[in-house]
Scaffold this active site. Structure first.
Site, short mmCIF file in Angstrom:
data_model
loop_
_atom_site.label_atom_id
_atom_site.label_comp_id
_atom_site.label_asym_id
_atom_site.label_seq_id
_atom_site.Cartn_x
_atom_site.Cartn_y
_atom_site.Cartn_z
N CYS A 116 0.93 -1.19 0.09
CA CYS A 116 0.04 -0.10 -0.05
C CYS A 116 0.68 1.41 -0.25
O CYS A 116 0.50 2.36 -0.20
CB CYS A 116 -0.93 0.10 1.12
SG CYS A 116 -2.16 -1.34 1.18
N HIS A 256 -3.37 7.15 2.89
CA HIS A 256 -3.61 5.91 2.14
C HIS A 256 -5.24 5.59 2.80
O HIS A 256 -5.53 5.89 4.01
CB HIS A 256 -2.76 4.97 2.68
CG HIS A 256 -3.18 3.55 2.22
ND1 HIS A 256 -3.68 3.30 1.00
CD2 HIS A 256 -3.45 2.30 3.11
CE1 HIS A 256 -3.94 1.99 1.24
NE2 HIS A 256 -3.87 1.17 2.39
N ASN A 285 -10.34 0.15 -0.42
CA ASN A 285 -8.94 0.06 -0.34
C ASN A 285 -8.48 -0.45 -1.53
O ASN A 285 -8.42 -1.70 -1.64
CB ASN A 285 -8.39 -0.63 0.75
CG ASN A 285 -6.66 -0.47 0.86
OD1 ASN A 285 -6.25 -0.38 -0.07
ND2 ASN A 285 -6.11 -1.14 2.15
O1 UT7 Z 1 -3.97 -1.47 3.32
C1 UT7 Z 1 -3.15 -2.20 4.40
C2 UT7 Z 1 -3.31 -1.84 5.59
N1 UT7 Z 1 -4.58 -2.29 6.33
C3 UT7 Z 1 -4.97 -1.76 7.11
O2 UT7 Z 1 -4.68 -0.58 7.58
C4 UT7 Z 1 -6.46 -2.42 7.94
C5 UT7 Z 1 -6.43 -2.14 9.45
N2 UT7 Z 1 -7.42 -2.95 9.98
C6 UT7 Z 1 -8.76 -2.70 10.06
O3 UT7 Z 1 -9.09 -1.73 9.41
C7 UT7 Z 1 -9.51 -3.22 11.00
O4 UT7 Z 1 -8.98 -3.88 12.12
C8 UT7 Z 1 -10.64 -4.08 10.40
C9 UT7 Z 1 -11.73 -3.31 9.63
C10 UT7 Z 1 -9.83 -5.13 9.63
C11 UT7 Z 1 -11.37 -4.75 11.56
O5 UT7 Z 1 -12.08 -4.00 12.34
P1 UT7 Z 1 -11.94 -4.02 13.86
O6 UT7 Z 1 -12.66 -2.87 14.49
O7 UT7 Z 1 -10.33 -4.21 14.22
O8 UT7 Z 1 -12.52 -5.19 14.22
P2 UT7 Z 1 -11.86 -6.48 15.05
O9 UT7 Z 1 -11.20 -7.32 14.34
O10 UT7 Z 1 -11.64 -6.24 16.48
O11 UT7 Z 1 -13.42 -7.31 15.08
C12 UT7 Z 1 -14.33 -6.81 16.14
C13 UT7 Z 1 -15.68 -7.69 16.02
C14 UT7 Z 1 -15.34 -9.28 15.94
O12 UT7 Z 1 -16.16 -10.08 16.77
P3 UT7 Z 1 -16.18 -10.29 18.45
O13 UT7 Z 1 -15.03 -11.15 18.42
O14 UT7 Z 1 -16.14 -8.74 18.89
O15 UT7 Z 1 -17.54 -11.17 18.40
C15 UT7 Z 1 -15.34 -9.70 14.47
O16 UT7 Z 1 -15.56 -11.10 14.49
O17 UT7 Z 1 -16.20 -7.71 14.54
C16 UT7 Z 1 -16.32 -8.90 13.95
N3 UT7 Z 1 -16.16 -9.00 12.68
C17 UT7 Z 1 -17.17 -8.54 11.71
N4 UT7 Z 1 -18.64 -8.54 12.01
C18 UT7 Z 1 -19.35 -8.17 11.03
C19 UT7 Z 1 -15.13 -8.81 11.79
N5 UT7 Z 1 -15.57 -8.66 10.47
C20 UT7 Z 1 -16.90 -8.46 10.50
C21 UT7 Z 1 -17.58 -8.09 9.51
N6 UT7 Z 1 -19.02 -8.13 9.72
N7 UT7 Z 1 -17.32 -7.95 8.21
#
Ligand code: UT7
Length: 333
Positions: A116, A256, A285
């Protein structure tokens, strides 16, 4: 006395495919909702390149538009660098295909892979070709077909990515304009947190690598999120401090586009919430494509002399910030 040569961006082209993938479409494939994606990531929809086409298709369209907008003859281009992680093939490069398709027959070409952060790395390489005096007209084309390496059974990654390419023309100037400086960094500890292992020399493509879904993006989202905020903020602050740039001196931050919450956190820490380019809501993205596609979208708002800070973070980890003094008044298309 020899005058100092700077490298400036003198035009932008872009291309995103017509096919739109909405959050509701994604909610039909995995257990998610429009609301979760909107609030956690800030994306409403993204573009998808048709199966059978590769990144060079989008790169070609972006470069064609760039050449037309800037009245540049393809034969005048002496170098064409393509920043991408998703070239059409392992080899030859996407750059060689794009140069061929657009008639840039006199250009040296290569691909630059810094995930990225690719556009920033390519911009710095390009600026040095120009500063050396060896090259007078150069194109950086940057973008990805992220949907080709996205696992549409994995709800934690599949809402994030989209396809698109931007392209910029870079030329010399003796004015105090253009690409002033770059801070570019790498930390190989990032490998564990963001990768695609299948199909490289370590995990050669086999039925087993396909069964294990190793040909898709793997991401430990929370770790990547934290590093993205921390490193893009620190690189942006460091480059501002180097030039004594205060909050009021900055006209635009161009971050980004990986997650709207990451963008908001950076803008808040830099105190520039009202000067941030954002188009993640409609494109998602696009990896190396996000920054040039933002510049493309906001071109008509840019004025000669504007101070821009571009900042990116991606796999590696790689990250950085570029200080750019915009070189021309943007016009409504
Ligand atoms: O370009 C390269 C660089 N990439 C990035 O910068 C991306 C960086 N990361 C992120 O943007 C975020 O971490 C994500 C968007 C990938 C995830 O968001 P988050 O707020 O960090 O969510 P999380 O991984 O902490 O998950 C929170 C909850 C989990 O459920 P529990 O364990 O709390 O019950 C996940 O299973 O959200 C759940 N979850 C979803 N729920 C509905 C994860 N993905 C989804 C989804 N829909 N698509």
């Amino acid at each position: 006395m020899m005058r100092k040569i700077n490298a400036m961006i003198t035009g932008i082209g872009g291309y995103v495919p017509e096919d739109v993938l909405t959050n509701d479409d994604i909610a039909k494939m995995v257990d998610t909702t429009n609301e979760w994606i909107l609030t956690r990531v800030g994306i409403s929809e993204r573009r998808v390149l048709r199966d059978g086409l590769g990144t060079s298709h989008m790169g070609t369209k972006a470069v064609e538009q760039l050449l037309a907008k800037t009245n540049t003859k393809a034969e005048e281009i002496e170098a064409l660098i393509c920043a991408t992680t998703t070239p059409d093939y392992f080899f030859p490069t996407a750059a060689s295909m794009i140069a061929h398709n657009t008639g840039c027959i006199n250009a040296l070409t290569f691909d630059m892979q810094a995930a990225c952060t690719g556009f920033l790395y390519a911009l710095e390489a390009a600026a040095n070709f120009i500063r050396s005096g060896r090259v007078k007209k150069l194109i950086v084309v940057a973008g990805d077909t992220m949907t080709s390496i996205t696992d549409y059974t994995d709800r934690t990654t599949c809402p994030l990515f989209g396809d698109g390419c931007g392209a910029v023309l870079i030329e010399p100037t003796e004015e105090d304009l253009g690409i002033i400086d770059a801070i570019l960094k790498t930390d190989g500890n990032g490998l564990a947190h963001l990768n695609m292992k299948g199909g490289g020399s370590a995990f050669r493509a086999t039925h087993d690598t396909v069964d294990k879904r190793l040909h898709y993006v793997y991401q430990d989202g929370q770790t990547v999120f934290k590093h993205a905020v921390l490193f893009m903020t620190s690189a942006s602050i460091a480059i501002c401090e180097r030039y004594g740039l205060q909050r009021d001196d900055i006209d635009w931050i161009v971050p980004h586009q990986a997650n709207k919450r990451i963008i908001d956190a950076i803008a808040k820490r830099l105190g520039v919430e009202d000067k941030v380019m954002v188009n993640i809501q409609k494109l998602g993205n696009t990896s190396a494509g996000t920054i040039p596609l933002c510049l493309w979208d906001y071109e008509d708002k840019l004025k000669k002399g504007d101070n821009l800070i571009l900042t990116a973070f991606g796999a590696g980890f790689t990250w950085g910030a570029v200080y750019l003094k915009w070189a021309y008044d943007g016009q409504k298309a």
